[in-house]
Design a protein around this motif. Structure first.
Motif, PDB file in Angstrom:
ATOM      1  N   LYS A 122       0.896  -1.350  -0.148  1.00 41.58           N
ATOM      2  CA  LYS A 122      -0.129   0.057   0.239  1.00 41.58           C
ATOM      3  C   LYS A 122       0.860   1.302   0.036  1.00 41.58           C
ATOM      4  CE  LYS A 122      -3.969  -2.162   2.223  1.00 41.58           C
ATOM      5  NZ  LYS A 122      -4.736  -2.051   3.756  1.00 41.58           N
ATOM      6  N   GLN A 123       1.953   1.240   0.618  1.00 41.38           N
ATOM      7  CA  GLN A 123       2.728   2.603   0.749  1.00 41.38           C
ATOM      8  C   GLN A 123       3.639   2.672  -0.519  1.00 41.38           C
ATOM      9  OE1 GLN A 123       5.125   2.168   4.323  1.00 41.38           O
ATOM     10  NE2 GLN A 123       3.572   1.972   5.738  1.00 41.38           N
ATOM     11  N   ASN A 126       1.045   4.830  -5.020  1.00 39.60           N
ATOM     12  CA  ASN A 126       0.723   6.237  -4.549  1.00 39.60           C
ATOM     13  C   ASN A 126      -0.990   6.150  -4.576  1.00 39.60           C
ATOM     14  OD1 ASN A 126      -0.344   6.698  -7.285  1.00 39.60           O
ATOM     15  ND2 ASN A 126       1.826   7.264  -7.778  1.00 39.60           N
ATOM     16  N   GLU A 127      -1.647   7.204  -4.121  1.00 45.59           N
ATOM     17  CA  GLU A 127      -3.068   7.309  -3.912  1.00 45.59           C
ATOM     18  C   GLU A 127      -3.750   7.248  -5.420  1.00 45.59           C
ATOM     19  OE1 GLU A 127      -4.242  10.556  -1.838  1.00 45.59           O
ATOM     20  OE2 GLU A 127      -3.099  10.406  -0.039  1.00 45.59           O
ATOM     21  N   LYS A 128      -3.308   7.869  -6.213  1.00 41.72           N
ATOM     22  CA  LYS A 128      -3.924   7.754  -7.709  1.00 41.72           C
ATOM     23  C   LYS A 128      -3.835   6.397  -8.216  1.00 41.72           C
ATOM     24  CE  LYS A 128      -3.850   9.917 -12.145  1.00 41.72           C
ATOM     25  NZ  LYS A 128      -3.037  10.792 -13.272  1.00 41.72           N
ATOM     26  N   GLU A 129      -2.620   5.599  -8.265  1.00 37.30           N
ATOM     27  CA  GLU A 129      -2.559   4.358  -8.685  1.00 37.30           C
ATOM     28  C   GLU A 129      -3.727   3.395  -7.982  1.00 37.30           C
ATOM     29  OE1 GLU A 129       2.073   4.482  -9.748  1.00 37.30           O
ATOM     30  OE2 GLU A 129       1.349   3.772  -7.596  1.00 37.30           O
ATOM     31  N   ILE A 130      -3.621   3.532  -6.434  1.00 33.79           N
ATOM     32  CA  ILE A 130      -4.583   2.631  -5.721  1.00 33.79           C
ATOM     33  C   ILE A 130      -6.192   2.676  -6.216  1.00 33.79           C
ATOM     34  CG2 ILE A 130      -5.604   2.439  -3.370  1.00 33.79           C
ATOM     35  CD1 ILE A 130      -2.817   2.955  -2.162  1.00 33.79           C
ATOM     36  N   GLU A 131      -6.474   4.245  -6.566  1.00 33.07           N
ATOM     37  CA  GLU A 131      -7.645   4.360  -7.065  1.00 33.07           C
ATOM     38  C   GLU A 131      -8.074   3.706  -8.312  1.00 33.07           C
ATOM     39  OE1 GLU A 131      -8.226   8.652  -7.015  1.00 33.07           O
ATOM     40  OE2 GLU A 131      -8.328   8.731  -4.651  1.00 33.07           O
TER      41      GLU A 131
END
Length: 220
Positions: A122-123, A126-131
């Protein structure tokens, strides 16, 4: 004197009072035993009814899957050299976890590998990739233990709550002769600011029981 159903019925002279008393006591004990059995049976039936009601009223609890986080092993020099050739000298790597291959991980018709879902992964993203992982087909580079490079799809399957490699994964399995029970070590690195991965095959889990850093992650 004759015996019938554990109750002795006295026939003859009433002078044998002791025999008569014994027969009466046996009959009383038999009736008491029948009553006790009836009470026990009623208690069992009552408990069963209560348990059924509790089962209906309580929500079904799903079994949680547990990922065992393994200590970081030393990366093989060949794998490190290939990462630097692809992404540049000094490219940082992130230890993600180890994964024991299951039977389904090496099935041709499934063509996918579930990736251990750890805090490190998760770390690493990045946030965009996770979304976007559950919305688009994200192409990623995967370098194997022999230094070969593969172009796979890296996604997040919301239905099973798992990260996964798919699309040509089975080609890697067949080419490298991967089998269920073998352990893969998984690292992450960035190439042109995109997440890429490196995997190292270290043998069967049963053969690595006493080897540091070779424990596997139990992930279904």
């Amino acid at each position: 004197m004759v015996r019938n159903d554990k109750v002795m019925k006295f026939k003859g002279d009433w002078e044998n009072f002791e025999v008569l008393v014994e027969a009466a006591e046996m009959e009383w004990e038999a009736r008491a035993a029948e009553k006790e059995m009836a009470k026990t049976s009623e208690r069992k039936n009552h408990n069963k009814r209560v348990q059924k009601q509790e089962c209906k009223s309580e929500p079904v609890k799903k079994r949680r899957k547990m990922t065992i986080v393994c200590p970081e092993p030393q990366m093989p020099p060949l794998l490190k050299r290939r990462i630097e050739e692809i992404a540049g000298v000094g490219t940082a790597t992130v230890w993600l976890n180890a994964k024991e291959l299951t039977i389904s991980d090496v099935k041709e018709h499934l063509d996918r590998l579930f990736i251990p879902k750890t805090e490190a992964l998760k770390q690493f993203l990045n946030e965009k990739e996770i979304e976007n992982l559950d919305r688009t087909n994200n192409r990623t580079k995967v370098v194997d233990h022999e230094g070969d490079e593969w172009d796979l799809i890296f996604k997040y399957w919301t239905k099973v709550n798992q990260y996964v490699f798919t699309s040509q994964w089975y080609q890697l399995v067949a080419d490298k002769g991967l089998q269920s029970g073998e352990v893969l070590q998984v690292w992450g690195f960035r190439c042109k600011d995109k997440p890429c991965f490196a995997i190292n095959k270290v043998g069967q889990r049963s053969e690595l029981a006493n080897t540091d850093g070779a424990s596997s992650s139990r992930q279904q």
